[in-house]
Scaffold this motif. Structure first.
Motif, PDB file in Angstrom:
ATOM      1  N   PRO A 145      33.669  39.407  39.567  1.00  0.00           N
ATOM      2  CA  PRO A 145      34.921  38.719  39.242  1.00  0.00           C
ATOM      3  C   PRO A 145      35.278  38.914  37.772  1.00  0.00           C
ATOM      4  O   PRO A 145      34.397  39.022  36.919  1.00  0.00           O
ATOM      5  N   ASN A 169      42.291  34.295  36.170  1.00  0.00           N
ATOM      6  CA  ASN A 169      41.512  35.041  37.154  1.00  0.00           C
ATOM      7  C   ASN A 169      42.142  36.415  37.343  1.00  0.00           C
ATOM      8  O   ASN A 169      43.182  36.553  37.986  1.00  0.00           O
ATOM      9  N   PHE A 175      39.150  32.301  44.246  1.00  0.00           N
ATOM     10  CA  PHE A 175      37.899  31.557  44.290  1.00  0.00           C
ATOM     11  C   PHE A 175      38.164  30.067  44.476  1.00  0.00           C
ATOM     12  O   PHE A 175      39.086  29.505  43.890  1.00  0.00           O
ATOM     13  N   VAL A 178      35.235  27.217  40.784  1.00  0.00           N
ATOM     14  CA  VAL A 178      35.057  27.858  39.481  1.00  0.00           C
ATOM     15  C   VAL A 178      34.770  26.777  38.446  1.00  0.00           C
ATOM     16  O   VAL A 178      35.459  25.757  38.392  1.00  0.00           O
ATOM     17  N   GLN A 201      39.866  25.469  42.413  1.00  0.00           N
ATOM     18  CA  GLN A 201      40.387  26.686  43.033  1.00  0.00           C
ATOM     19  C   GLN A 201      41.179  27.499  42.016  1.00  0.00           C
ATOM     20  O   GLN A 201      41.918  26.945  41.208  1.00  0.00           O
ATOM     21  N   VAL A 230      30.682  31.350  39.013  1.00  0.00           N
ATOM     22  CA  VAL A 230      31.042  31.383  40.432  1.00  0.00           C
ATOM     23  C   VAL A 230      29.774  31.740  41.201  1.00  0.00           C
ATOM     24  O   VAL A 230      29.144  32.758  40.918  1.00  0.00           O
ATOM     25  N   VAL A 232      28.260  33.448  43.793  1.00  0.00           N
ATOM     26  CA  VAL A 232      28.625  34.489  44.753  1.00  0.00           C
ATOM     27  C   VAL A 232      27.714  34.501  45.975  1.00  0.00           C
ATOM     28  O   VAL A 232      27.984  35.214  46.940  1.00  0.00           O
ATOM     29  N   SER A 237      32.445  29.596  48.111  1.00  0.00           N
ATOM     30  CA  SER A 237      32.957  29.785  46.753  1.00  0.00           C
ATOM     31  C   SER A 237      34.217  30.637  46.737  1.00  0.00           C
ATOM     32  O   SER A 237      34.924  30.683  45.738  1.00  0.00           O
ATOM     33  N   TYR A 238      34.474  31.346  47.844  1.00  0.00           N
ATOM     34  CA  TYR A 238      35.602  32.265  47.898  1.00  0.00           C
ATOM     35  C   TYR A 238      36.708  31.734  48.794  1.00  0.00           C
ATOM     36  O   TYR A 238      36.460  31.077  49.794  1.00  0.00           O
TER      37      TYR A 238
END
Length: 257
Positions: A145, A169, A175, A178, A201, A230, A232, A237-238
């Motif tokens: 990211p 971002n 995401f 964050v 978000q 973040v 991953v 998280s996404y």
């Protein structure tokens, strides 16, 4: 005002910043119980223990902030979830407080563990850190990211110190979770302030105003580290999930067998 802003991403390898005065560190080793799942099969792996660069506390008027810097030496293995305990001691090495927390760490990552606004009956002398490892997970296919912080401002006011900026971002992905840690380093790379904010978000291309507040006047001559985090490892998280992932729930089940 002499200051330098450094932006780190939690998915990037961050060079080790060695600070004076490492206090104390212990780590429980349960690597024999650590399983990872790769392509549907489970196998036992033994990663190298997390390393602690320093543990310290920062006095913030009548409260204390606890901070530790840890690094993961493993190329492909990390923890999607691990526990840690700060142990605050007085002049006689008597325990004043234990503060537990949870975090994650990616392969080859260096990161800060922070606990804020701790109230104590007496002034601490030193801090220990204990890490309780989680389950090793392998992370191969992921894209980095990209975040930047625009319009950074560091202002010392009458009764407070304010650090602010616009978090942008620049990734192709959006995401859902964050957060940003702020570390202020003074003379001799001594930590003079730590803080955290949650951006929540953040859509691809979106900007979000972020702000860190400290009570009282901090030093004007500081270097500023901003660490965007973040996790991953976790699909939640996404807002757009990508890449081949190792399932955390499957790893937990494999440990129970």
């Amino acid at each position: 005002m002499n200051k330098r802003v450094i932006i780190f991403l939690s998915v990037l390898f961050v060079p080790v910043l060695v600070l004076a005065g490492i206090l104390c560190f212990t780590q429980r080793n349960n690597s024999s119980d650590n399983n990872i799942v790769i392509n549907g099969s489970s196998k036992v792996v033994e990663g190298e223990d997390l390393r602690v660069v320093f543990v310290d506390f920062v006095e913030n008027e009548d409260r204390y902030d606890l901070v530790a810097k840890v690094e993961n030496p493993n190329e492909l293995l990390g923890f999607s979830d691990f526990s840690y305990i700060f142990k605050v001691l007085d002049e006689q090495d008597e325990l004043l407080l234990e503060k537990e927390g949870r975090s994650f760490i990616l392969p080859k990552e260096s990161k800060y563990l922070i606990e804020l606004g701790i109230s104590l009956d007496k002034k601490p002398k030193r801090v220990k850190l204990e890490i309780i490892p989680g389950i090793w997970q392998e992370l191969k296919a992921y894209k980095t990211p990209s975040f930047i912080v625009l319009n950074q401002r560091y202002n010392i006011e009458d009764k407070r110190t304010v650090l602010s900026g616009l978090l942008q971002n620049n990734s192709l992905f959006s995401f859902a979770k964050v957060s940003v840690n702020a570390i202020l380093l003074g003379s001799g790379n001594k930590v003079v302030g730590v803080n955290r904010t949650f951006a929540g978000q953040l859509l691809s291309g979106e900007e979000r105003y972020i702000e860190f507040l400290w009570r009282g006047k901090l030093s004007e001559d500081v270097d500023i580290e901003l660490k965007v985090e973040v996790n991953v490892f976790q699909s939640e998280s996404y807002m757009n999930v990508y890449g081949e992932k190792v399932g955390y729930e499957r790893d937990v089940k494999s440990k129970k067998k």
